[in-house]
Write an enzyme that holds these catalytic residues in place. Sequence first.
Site, PDB file in Angstrom:
ATOM      1  N   ARG A   1      65.665  43.565  37.512  1.00 24.74           N
ATOM      2  CA  ARG A   1      64.714  44.592  37.937  1.00 24.74           C
ATOM      3  C   ARG A   1      64.861  45.846  37.094  1.00 24.74           C
ATOM      4  O   ARG A   1      63.901  46.548  36.824  1.00 24.74           O
ATOM      5  CB  ARG A   1      64.918  44.926  39.413  1.00 24.74           C
TER       6      ARG A   1
ATOM      7  N   VAL B   1      68.955  33.069  41.850  1.00 25.49           N
ATOM      8  CA  VAL B   1      70.171  33.679  42.387  1.00 25.49           C
ATOM      9  C   VAL B   1      69.878  35.009  43.067  1.00 25.49           C
ATOM     10  O   VAL B   1      70.580  35.413  43.987  1.00 25.49           O
ATOM     11  CB  VAL B   1      71.209  33.881  41.258  1.00 25.49           C
TER      12      VAL B   1
ATOM     13  N   VAL C   1      82.615  33.874  47.548  1.00 26.98           N
ATOM     14  CA  VAL C   1      82.846  33.760  46.103  1.00 26.98           C
ATOM     15  C   VAL C   1      83.785  34.875  45.654  1.00 26.98           C
ATOM     16  O   VAL C   1      83.602  36.041  46.001  1.00 26.98           O
ATOM     17  CB  VAL C   1      81.518  33.856  45.324  1.00 26.98           C
TER      18      VAL C   1
ATOM     19  N   LYS D   1      68.740  34.907  54.665  1.00 23.04           N
ATOM     20  CA  LYS D   1      69.060  33.694  53.907  1.00 23.04           C
ATOM     21  C   LYS D   1      68.496  32.447  54.592  1.00 23.04           C
ATOM     22  O   LYS D   1      67.946  31.553  53.934  1.00 23.04           O
ATOM     23  CB  LYS D   1      70.569  33.559  53.730  1.00 23.04           C
TER      24      LYS D   1
END
Length: 357
Positions: free
Chosen positions: A51, A95, A214, A188
């Site tokens: 962006r 992603v 993660v 999500k």
Amino acid sequence: MEDTKSKLQEGSAVESLTTTTYCVTGATGYIGSWLVKSLLQRGYRVHATVRNQAKTLHLLPLWGGGDRLRVFRADLHKEGSFNEAVQGCSGVFHVAASMEFEVPAKEDIDSYVRANVIEPAINGTLNLLKSCLKTPSVRRVVFTSSISTMTAKDSAGKWRSVVDESCQNPIDRVWKTKTGAWVYVLSKLLTEEAAFQFANENSIDLVSVITTTVAGPFLTSTVPTSVQVLLSPITGDSKFSRILSAVNSRMGSIALVHIEDICSAHIFLMEHDGAEGRYICSAHSSVISQLVDHLAKEHPFSNMQRLVEEEHGSVPSEISSKKLRDLGFNFKFGLEDIIHHTVSSCVDCGFLCPTVN
């Protein structure tokens, strides 16, 4: 055409130069930035979408790639914004996602969340898929999902022995309970649901990677949210401690995956002809006490936060990556590697103070 092969400087990895091009959305994020690096190291051409192109300035020398990398400015909220970026791509890694965990107090909070978080997230994903639909070269889209869409508890509130891809967190339960990070969970869940519906209706080959927590090293200029969540017992950050506790409450343990493994899994699923549906990507899951013990061993800290564990009455649920492993994927990093690499990276960048021997 024969591949031209050359040794990479790092490790013994081999770079195989190809004409295959992949698009990565959210390229300045934690997973996105590392995925761009991983693809370039493997010799692919990459279209990275962002962006704000200013955020790529520190990433460009870390990525390398030369003329195999192109950066595109694209906005999920603008239909057609990704048309140019996906042109000529064999696949798209979606992603990019909002990391909205908290919202301001509102009288009608449900309507606010729908209008300001969920609808933009869904529309953004559909805008990307519409661009893919217009591009004949795109053969598969890999969608980055989250363990927040899963639960280890059945409809009666009992712990399951194994959590697999079928154990989705019921949407109505999330709306009703509004437990920690519920806004992100709903975003999500509903975005993934809308993505699969659109893909099925329009014959788009869509595969979803359900990421667990993660961690490991990072390329981003700030410490990634998932890393801060993992390290919250050390830092004592109440916001991220609440998220870690909420995950533990829903799953009965904390499932972890190394950043290199999650990116490898994305690429593996993009390229495997037999991949379909959803795949949990978890290298190891730990009960909170075990996780805190490993953190304390790696980075002793006097104010280590001891989070309360829920009583199972049995062995905690296994958060299973059997479907992914059965396809042939192997994890490279285990629990100790993940924690060591995470703590080391955070000491190096100044987020954690060095320990004194």
